[in-house]
Motif scaffolding. Structure first.
Motif, mmCIF file in Angstrom:
data_model
loop_
_atom_site.group_PDB
_atom_site.id
_atom_site.type_symbol
_atom_site.label_atom_id
_atom_site.label_comp_id
_atom_site.label_asym_id
_atom_site.label_seq_id
_atom_site.Cartn_x
_atom_site.Cartn_y
_atom_site.Cartn_z
ATOM 1 N N VAL A 48 48.658 5.405 -30.746
ATOM 2 C CA VAL A 48 47.499 4.901 -30.012
ATOM 3 C C VAL A 48 46.873 3.743 -30.764
ATOM 4 C CG1 VAL A 48 46.999 7.175 -29.019
ATOM 5 C CG2 VAL A 48 45.850 6.458 -31.118
ATOM 6 N N GLN A 49 46.175 2.921 -30.021
ATOM 7 C CA GLN A 49 45.331 1.879 -30.585
ATOM 8 C C GLN A 49 43.901 2.428 -30.602
ATOM 9 O OE1 GLN A 49 45.800 -1.357 -31.619
ATOM 10 N NE2 GLN A 49 48.020 -1.411 -31.373
ATOM 11 N N ALA A 50 43.396 2.710 -31.785
ATOM 12 C CA ALA A 50 42.040 3.235 -31.906
ATOM 13 C C ALA A 50 41.017 2.120 -31.716
ATOM 14 C CB ALA A 50 41.843 3.893 -33.261
ATOM 15 N N LYS A 51 39.849 2.493 -31.207
ATOM 16 C CA LYS A 51 38.751 1.536 -31.056
ATOM 17 C C LYS A 51 37.916 1.431 -32.325
ATOM 18 C CE LYS A 51 38.233 2.360 -26.070
ATOM 19 N NZ LYS A 51 37.307 2.880 -25.020
ATOM 20 N N SER A 52 37.875 2.517 -33.096
ATOM 21 C CA SER A 52 37.124 2.521 -34.348
ATOM 22 C C SER A 52 37.822 3.461 -35.315
ATOM 23 C CB SER A 52 35.672 2.952 -34.123
ATOM 24 O OG SER A 52 35.627 4.273 -33.620
ATOM 25 N N ILE A 53 37.528 3.325 -36.608
ATOM 26 C CA ILE A 53 38.222 4.127 -37.608
ATOM 27 C C ILE A 53 37.278 4.737 -38.642
ATOM 28 C CG2 ILE A 53 38.706 2.256 -39.242
ATOM 29 C CD1 ILE A 53 41.226 4.965 -38.128
ATOM 30 N N LEU A 54 36.126 4.109 -38.877
ATOM 31 C CA LEU A 54 35.145 4.689 -39.791
ATOM 32 C C LEU A 54 34.305 5.691 -39.006
ATOM 33 C CD1 LEU A 54 34.060 1.503 -41.753
ATOM 34 C CD2 LEU A 54 35.094 3.543 -42.764
ATOM 35 N N ASN A 55 34.412 6.958 -39.368
ATOM 36 C CA ASN A 55 33.740 8.030 -38.635
ATOM 37 C C ASN A 55 32.558 8.555 -39.434
ATOM 38 O OD1 ASN A 55 35.985 8.169 -36.669
ATOM 39 N ND2 ASN A 55 37.108 8.966 -38.436
ATOM 40 N N ARG A 56 31.403 8.624 -38.795
ATOM 41 C CA ARG A 56 30.232 9.197 -39.463
ATOM 42 C C ARG A 56 30.255 10.704 -39.314
ATOM 43 N NH1 ARG A 56 24.821 6.181 -40.389
ATOM 44 N NH2 ARG A 56 23.949 7.570 -41.952
ATOM 45 N N VAL A 57 30.057 11.408 -40.416
ATOM 46 C CA VAL A 57 30.063 12.863 -40.407
ATOM 47 C C VAL A 57 28.741 13.363 -39.831
ATOM 48 C CG1 VAL A 57 30.215 14.932 -41.861
ATOM 49 C CG2 VAL A 57 31.574 12.907 -42.415
ATOM 50 N N PRO A 58 28.767 14.343 -38.935
ATOM 51 C CA PRO A 58 27.510 14.884 -38.392
ATOM 52 C C PRO A 58 26.588 15.373 -39.496
ATOM 53 C CG PRO A 58 29.392 15.689 -37.138
ATOM 54 C CD PRO A 58 29.956 14.966 -38.335
ATOM 55 N N GLY A 59 25.314 15.154 -39.297
ATOM 56 C CA GLY A 59 24.331 15.494 -40.315
ATOM 57 C C GLY A 59 24.318 16.956 -40.709
ATOM 58 N N GLN A 60 24.689 17.849 -39.776
ATOM 59 C CA GLN A 60 24.648 19.279 -40.083
ATOM 60 C C GLN A 60 25.884 19.767 -40.818
ATOM 61 O OE1 GLN A 60 24.989 17.896 -37.155
ATOM 62 N NE2 GLN A 60 26.321 19.026 -35.758
ATOM 63 N N SER A 61 26.821 18.882 -41.065
ATOM 64 C CA SER A 61 28.064 19.274 -41.722
ATOM 65 C C SER A 61 27.811 19.670 -43.168
ATOM 66 C CB SER A 61 29.074 18.120 -41.666
ATOM 67 O OG SER A 61 30.291 18.494 -42.232
ATOM 68 N N PHE A 78 29.752 14.053 -48.157
ATOM 69 C CA PHE A 78 30.019 12.653 -47.861
ATOM 70 C C PHE A 78 29.607 12.373 -46.425
ATOM 71 C CE2 PHE A 78 33.859 15.256 -47.755
ATOM 72 C CZ PHE A 78 34.184 15.215 -46.411
ATOM 73 N N GLU A 79 29.394 11.099 -46.112
ATOM 74 C CA GLU A 79 28.889 10.712 -44.793
ATOM 75 C C GLU A 79 29.923 10.027 -43.918
ATOM 76 O OE1 GLU A 79 25.084 8.767 -44.564
ATOM 77 O OE2 GLU A 79 24.542 9.459 -46.569
#
Length: 348
Positions: A50-63, A67-68
């Motif tokens: 697949v061709q991704a639209k984005s690659i840097l993923n923000r981790v949900p705050g409740q995780s 790391f973020e």
């Protein structure tokens, strides 16, 4: 985990790749290119490029992670670890959390160029990026797709700090790039080695490199100047939580030149819980009552068990010169979130 950042199709024309295969595409990946490869290491596997639209993923705050931001070039994993917590994410793709997770892998073929583009964005502030936190970025597919060199090169060029957690010895291929990156930014490397018992490895982590090979990689990275930590994870109740298993594993980790060891008792989230339970009932039926008791309230074992297990690993680590007090080390284990209705599952 959201999948709306994936689209299709990837660029064609790589002569090293097989022709597109014919398996039906998951509904969530309407434009992906499905491929199979006629080589023993990929037997029975399908790769959805697949061709991704984005690659840097923000981790949900409740995780519950320190790391973020993460980068995940793959979804699904040929390591086929029975307990993998990420299994349930495959259900968001209309795939199952069991065999499909092991055999149907999504490949973000444009990951390298996306990383470079997003690191260059004015809004990006150079935060630490963690890799290998969902599925392993050095699983077997990486040997063919070679996404990690491009990602590491981009992080190096932007002097962006990052860390990698892996079970994959393929990371040694990228050692020159990792050393270059470490000259300009902070680079953290950790291996996951929960036990060294060969029979247990063959049955519960059948697609991973042998634990001793992972420890050989730890030694190679340590000799190259890296401070390599080992996540002793997961420790499996009734299977690898004995004093003998802990002592043997910690001793091997210390001998490999690791600088620290962190214990993590098994947790069983929905998806992984059912897959692991079926394996346990088949291979170790006598342990089923114990697991029902330990995980009756949800994904996590009781706090008392976690503390006791962590303490035993800490004692063994001190004995082998591995224990290193760190800020916050004496804190109590965080309380797990209240179990939701979805987590009130029987183990079988």
């Amino acid at each position: 985990m959201r999948w709306d950042n994936l689209t299709a199709p990837p660029v064609e024309g790589d002569p090293e790749r097989a022709a597109p295969a014919t398996p039906p595409l998951p509904l969530a990946l309407p434009g992906a290119v499905a491929r199979t490869f006629d080589t023993p290491e990929f037997a029975g596997m399908t790769f959805y490029e697949v061709q991704a639209k984005s690659i840097l993923n923000r981790v949900p705050g409740q995780s519950r992670v320190p790391f973020e931001w993460t980068i995940n070039p793959y979804r699904g994993c040929s390591h086929a670890c029975r307990y993998c917590f990420a299994r349930n994410t495959h259900t968001y793709l209309d795939l199952d959390a069991g065999a499909d997770f092991d055999r149907k892998v999504i490949v973000k073929v444009n990951a390298g160029e996306l990383v470079r583009r997003e690191l260059a964005a004015p809004r990006w502030r150079g935060a630490h990026v963690a890799m290998g936190t969902n599925v392993d970025c050095y699983q077997r597919a990486e040997g063919r797709y070679r996404l990690m060199p491009q990602i590491i090169e981009a992080l190096r060029d932007f002097a962006n700090p990052f860390s990698i957690l892996t079970k994959g010895t393929l990371i040694l291929r990228d050692l020159p790039l990792l050393r270059q990156a470490a000259e300009v930014t902070a680079v953290g490397i950790s291996f996951s080695v929960g036990f060294v018992d060969e029979h247990l490895w063959r049955t519960v982590e059948p697609g991973t490199p042998h634990p001793r090979r992972r420890l050989d990689a730890v030694r190679a990275l340590a000799d190259a100047g890296f401070s390599v930590g080992v996540l002793m994870a997961p420790i499996l109740p009734g299977l690898s939580d004995s004093d003998e298993s802990i002592e043997t594993t910690v001793s091997a980790i210390a001998a490999a030149g690791a600088t620290s060891v962190t214990a993590l008792p098994l947790h069983l989230r929905p998806g992984a819980r059912e897959w692991y339970a079926h394996w346990l009932a088949r291979e170790h039926p006598h342990l089923v009552p114990r697991y029902r008791e330990l995980y009756r309230a949800g994904s996590y074992a009781p706090q008392a068990y976690q503390r006791e297990l962590t303490a035993r690993v800490r004692i063994a680590s001190r004995r082998h010169g591995l224990y290193r007090a760190e800020r916050g080390d004496n804190r109590s284990l965080p309380e797990p979130p209240p179990p939701s209705t979805a987590e009130q599952l029987t183990l079988l």
